[in-house]
Scaffold this motif. Structure first.
Motif, PDB file in Angstrom:
ATOM      1  N   SER A  94     -54.920-106.277 104.493  1.00  0.00           N
ATOM      2  CA  SER A  94     -53.372-105.620 104.396  1.00  0.00           C
ATOM      3  C   SER A  94     -52.403-106.611 104.240  1.00  0.00           C
ATOM      4  O   SER A  94     -51.350-106.336 103.424  1.00  0.00           O
ATOM      5  N   ALA A  95     -52.634-107.814 104.722  1.00  0.00           N
ATOM      6  CA  ALA A  95     -51.640-108.875 104.703  1.00  0.00           C
ATOM      7  C   ALA A  95     -51.631-109.234 103.314  1.00  0.00           C
ATOM      8  O   ALA A  95     -50.330-109.542 102.768  1.00  0.00           O
ATOM      9  N   GLU A 101     -47.315 -98.638 101.903  1.00  0.00           N
ATOM     10  CA  GLU A 101     -45.938 -98.741 101.417  1.00  0.00           C
ATOM     11  C   GLU A 101     -45.419 -99.661 100.489  1.00  0.00           C
ATOM     12  O   GLU A 101     -44.831 -99.549  99.458  1.00  0.00           O
ATOM     13  N   ALA A 102     -45.906-100.957 101.030  1.00  0.00           N
ATOM     14  CA  ALA A 102     -45.485-102.084 100.074  1.00  0.00           C
ATOM     15  C   ALA A 102     -46.614-102.234  98.903  1.00  0.00           C
ATOM     16  O   ALA A 102     -45.916-102.518  97.852  1.00  0.00           O
ATOM     17  N   ASN A 144     -47.813 -99.750 106.603  1.00  0.00           N
ATOM     18  CA  ASN A 144     -46.785-100.771 106.022  1.00  0.00           C
ATOM     19  C   ASN A 144     -47.424-101.466 104.825  1.00  0.00           C
ATOM     20  O   ASN A 144     -46.805-101.635 103.604  1.00  0.00           O
ATOM     21  N   ALA A 145     -48.492-101.511 104.815  1.00  0.00           N
ATOM     22  CA  ALA A 145     -49.438-102.289 103.687  1.00  0.00           C
ATOM     23  C   ALA A 145     -49.379-101.383 102.291  1.00  0.00           C
ATOM     24  O   ALA A 145     -49.151-101.679 101.253  1.00  0.00           O
ATOM     25  N   PRO A 151     -49.887-101.167 110.840  1.00  0.00           N
ATOM     26  CA  PRO A 151     -49.812-102.164 110.140  1.00  0.00           C
ATOM     27  C   PRO A 151     -50.484-101.823 108.819  1.00  0.00           C
ATOM     28  O   PRO A 151     -50.071-102.069 107.472  1.00  0.00           O
ATOM     29  N   THR A 152     -51.517-100.723 108.573  1.00  0.00           N
ATOM     30  CA  THR A 152     -52.186-100.455 107.242  1.00  0.00           C
ATOM     31  C   THR A 152     -51.054 -99.364 106.737  1.00  0.00           C
ATOM     32  O   THR A 152     -50.801 -99.499 105.390  1.00  0.00           O
ATOM     33  N   TYR A 154     -51.228-107.524 100.732  1.00  0.00           N
ATOM     34  CA  TYR A 154     -50.483-106.494 100.038  1.00  0.00           C
ATOM     35  C   TYR A 154     -49.051-106.217 100.537  1.00  0.00           C
ATOM     36  O   TYR A 154     -48.166-105.793  99.750  1.00  0.00           O
ATOM     37  N   THR A 155     -48.667-107.154 101.671  1.00  0.00           N
ATOM     38  CA  THR A 155     -47.539-107.118 102.183  1.00  0.00           C
ATOM     39  C   THR A 155     -46.726-108.206 102.147  1.00  0.00           C
ATOM     40  O   THR A 155     -47.104-109.333 101.827  1.00  0.00           O
TER      41      THR A 155
END
Length: 270
Positions: A155-156, A226-227, A223-224, A220-221, A158-159
């Protein structure tokens, strides 16, 4: 709004917590809880460990930053007829509404690790624990090959980079950091012990459905995605996560999921 509060109220973690109940109960069964103990469950969610603690006879206070999870926990306790288990809103970095030396045991399983200001979190946990009491944390481990560390790592990617001064919650999974944080709160190194344990996610549905739950209900996922969507890469993220979940699923039953994840269990003698 506190960004941490916003993050954990964003989705509906109860939809993931349903897959954690069995392992939550098993973990609690090994904590040596006895009838009449006063237990604080910090970052409790909707009670995956708080409810089993109360069923063992402890007087349990669950504290979480997310209003929706506190409400869900109180509903669960009521449905179970557990008058010895209550949930309230609170911030792990500032438990000023709780008195010094109030609890025999402070438990935080994948909870307080996500709060900012880790030194304040350690200080507050120590402050509310009675002398002779214990603190038990369950923390995910950075770089670990099992599920949760890999979800957060994927996830990180992609953010956007975190804001300046951000301290990764995964650093609670590094022994030296734990020793430093509790040391600053007055706990000597020899009072802290570690073990690597396994927590199993178990669900009566497919790994693809499990990915969907993370996508739709886990802050957290969410948000990932969305980004990633803004960069036209949401399908790439979806594919990576689906492959990750499939590769780690140990269930022999079709359309069922059993995925173990390694975590660092921290035991602090106060």
């Amino acid at each position: 709004m506190n960004p941490n509060k916003e993050l954990w109220e964003k989705g509906d973690f109860t939809r993931l917590a349903e897959t954690m109940r069995e392992s939550g109960s098993e973990l609690v069964a090994a904590l040596g809880i006895s009838k009449g103990m006063d237990v604080l469950d910090l970052g409790c969610g909707d009670g995956t460990t708080a409810i089993p603690e109360a069923k063992l006879g402890a007087n349990v206070l669950g504290v979480d930053i997310a209003r929706n999870l506190v409400a869900a926990g109180n509903l669960r306790a009521k449905a179970e007829g557990l008058s010895n288990c209550t949930f309230q809103e609170g911030d792990a970095t500032d438990l000023s509404e709780l008195k010094d030396h109030s609890f025999d045991l402070v438990v935080s399983i994948f909870g307080a690790m996500f709060a900012p200001k880790p030194f304040e979190v350690a200080k507050e946990m120590v402050r509310v624990t009675r002398p002779g009491g214990k603190i038990i944390m369950g923390n995910w481990i950075p770089g670990d090959p099992t599920l949760v560390a890999q979800i957060l790592k994927t996830s990180a990617a992609y953010t956007p980079p975190p804001p300046e001064g951000f301290v990764s919650p995964m650093l609670w999974g590094v022994e030296d950091n734990v020793i430093e944080r509790f040391g600053a709160a007055g706990i000597p190194k020899e009072n802290i012990s570690f073990s690597r344990e396994t927590f199993t996610f178990s669900a009566p549905f497919s790994t693809d459905e499990f990915v969907s739950r993370f996508k739709n209900y886990y802050g957290p996922t969410m948000n990932a995605f969305e980004a990633a969507g803004k960069n036209g890469k949401a399908s790439d993220l979806q594919h990576e996560l689906e492959q990750l979940f499939k590769s780690q699923n140990q269930s022999k039953t079709e359309n069922a999921t059993t995925i173990p994840a390694t975590f660092l269990k921290v035991t602090v003698n106060v």
